[in-house]
Design an enzyme around this catalytic site. Structure first.
Site, PDB file in Angstrom:
ATOM      1  CE  LYS A   1      -4.458  -1.564   1.675  1.00 30.06           C
ATOM      2  NZ  LYS A   1      -4.216  -2.988   2.004  1.00 30.06           N
TER       3      LYS A   1
ATOM      4  CD  GLU B   1     -11.215   5.022   1.654  1.00 27.23           C
ATOM      5  OE1 GLU B   1     -11.156   6.220   1.310  1.00 27.23           O
ATOM      6  OE2 GLU B   1     -10.557   4.121   1.098  1.00 27.23           O
TER       7      GLU B   1
ATOM      8  CB  SER C   1      -0.075  -8.068  -1.343  1.00 23.77           C
ATOM      9  OG  SER C   1      -0.864  -8.933  -0.556  1.00 23.77           O
TER      10      SER C   1
END
Ligand SMILES: *Cc1c(COP(=O)(O)O)cnc(C)c1O
Length: 405
Positions: free
Chosen positions: A101, A123, A388
């Site tokens: 991310k 968010e 990931s």
């Protein structure tokens, strides 16, 4: 390479089109206020982020702060257990903050800085995106407002603490079910009011144009690095690549490096407890076309056509749709989307930990589980999995719910 009428030599340039469409998916289904905000971001993205100065700065940050390039590891013992195929992983778990991310958060926050914005807004559901963005905001000296449902705040105490330590404001949302959907609505409402001073930083390849494109482009560093590293390591391309798909950002960036290659591409969705609506979050596998959160894609709907409640053991995959590019690649057949369930995922979590000394995130464990199944079916060749993120965030939950297997 031409695939069902789409020219993949020039794909990344032409998809999405100037209105943000991948075929019929994507676009920007939003209010007029938000439309001007999105136009401002799109314009800035095309001018600023393509400049040599921006590109060089982002490159330096990735190297010096994030720890890129992340390596590729050959999983000899796991491969041996699954037959004759060689399995490799791209180690996004070794990124600073422990997941992919940060790749798009650093890009989005750097863009915010160049645009002269003072604040980033987002968010968060499980808190992973909030932590990555709070990290980027601290690095660049930007204010950071993270909207989070009251229910999620209770569940995700360690990530709430991390965001606060990093200096972010965590804003509690108590409307409705007080989870991710309400947090998205509240964050967009706050942004529409204050878009001159701040920028919205979305958490995946979802939302209105330009986010699906921007996040994919920032994440494509994963696929570009992986292709180069893998060919250097082995002298050839992998036969297959695999990534988990929630909103779809790690998959989109990873796939971007290989779309134009003779490589089989697999996106793995969470089947959860089973195929009944409400028991899974496999939106591309079981969903239908529809608009939510400002974009047209394939989504899971309830009987009223609203986003359906979804479930996955991995909170990062728990979303009733996926990015429009995945819907497009799904219909085109260039990427095959398939599912693994919770049990297969938890089994992969322990297997990778035991055999390789890598504790994967539960999200990433979906991709590992699928690669293990695929390896057993293939006679020979290689599979490259995008790992990931790391599983530190999941350990307490797994031990409590499943014990030590
Ligand atoms: C958030 C998250 C995901 C899911 O997000 P995508 O946008 O689908 O990539 C996957 N893996 C990890 C480790 C995550 O934190």
């Amino acid at each position: 390479m031409n695939y069902n009428g789409v020219d993949f030599d020039t794909y990344l340039k032409h998809y999405p089109d100037e209105n943000g469409y991948f075929g019929k998916y994507g676009g920007a289904y939003i209010s007029d206020e938000l439309r001007s905000a999105m136009e401002e971001i799109t314009e800035a993205y095309f001018t600023i982020s393509k400049s040599g100065k921006f590109i060089n700065e982002l490159r330096r940050i990735r190297r010096e702060f994030q720890g890129r390039p992340t390596p590729i590891s050959h999983l000899e013992r796991l491969s041996g257990k699954c037959g004759r195929v060689q399995i490799y992983v791209k180690r996004e778990d070794l990124n600073h903050t422990g997941a992919h991310k940060l790749n798009h958060c650093m890009g989005e926050a750097l863009l915010a800085k160049y645009m002269g914005k003072k604040k980033v807004i987002a968010e968060t559901g499980a808190g992973q995106h909030g932590v990555a963005l709070a990290t980027a905001a601290a690095y660049f000296g930007l204010e950071c407002d993270i909207y989070m449902g009251a229910v999620d705040i209770k569940k995700q105490a360690p990530n709430v603490a991390r965001m606060k330590i990093l200096g972010a404001n965590v804003i509690e949302v108590t409307d409705g079910l007080a989870t991710l959907k309400e947090a998205v609505d509240a964050a967009f409402a706050a942004y529409a009011k204050d878009y001159k001073e701040c920028i919205y930083c979305i958490g995946s390849v979802v939302g209105p144009h330009p986010f699906p494109m921007m996040v994919r482009d920032f994440q494509s560093v994963v696929g570009i690095e992986a292709r180069e590293q893998f060919t250097e390591m082995t002298g050839e391309l992998p036969d297959a690549i695999v990534a988990c798909v929630g909103g779809g950002s790690n998959a989109a960036g990873f796939f971007a490096g290989f779309l134009n290659d003779p490589v089989d591409i697999y996106g793995v969705e969470p089947l959860g407890r089973g195929s009944k609506l409400g028991d899974h979050a496999a939106s591309l596998t079981y969903g239908t076309e529809g608009v939510m959160h400002g974009f047209n894609s394939i989504m899971l709907k309830d009987e009223n056509g609203e986003p359906a409640p979804v479930y996955s053991v991995a909170s990062g995959l728990d979303y009733p749709s996926s990015g429009p590019e995945h819907a497009f690649l799904h219909d085109l057949g260039r990427v095959k989307y398939d599912v693994v369930n919770d049990d297969e995922t938890i089994d992969a979590f322990f297997t990778l930990s035991r055999l390789e000394g890598i504790i994967p995130a539960i999200e990433s464990s979906h991709a590992v589980a699928y690669a293990m199944k695929l390896a057993k079916k293939m006679e020979k060749g290689s599979i490259l999995v995008n790992l990931s993120g790391r599983g530190d965030k999941d350990m307490d939950y797994i031990i409590e719910k499943y014990g030590i297997r």
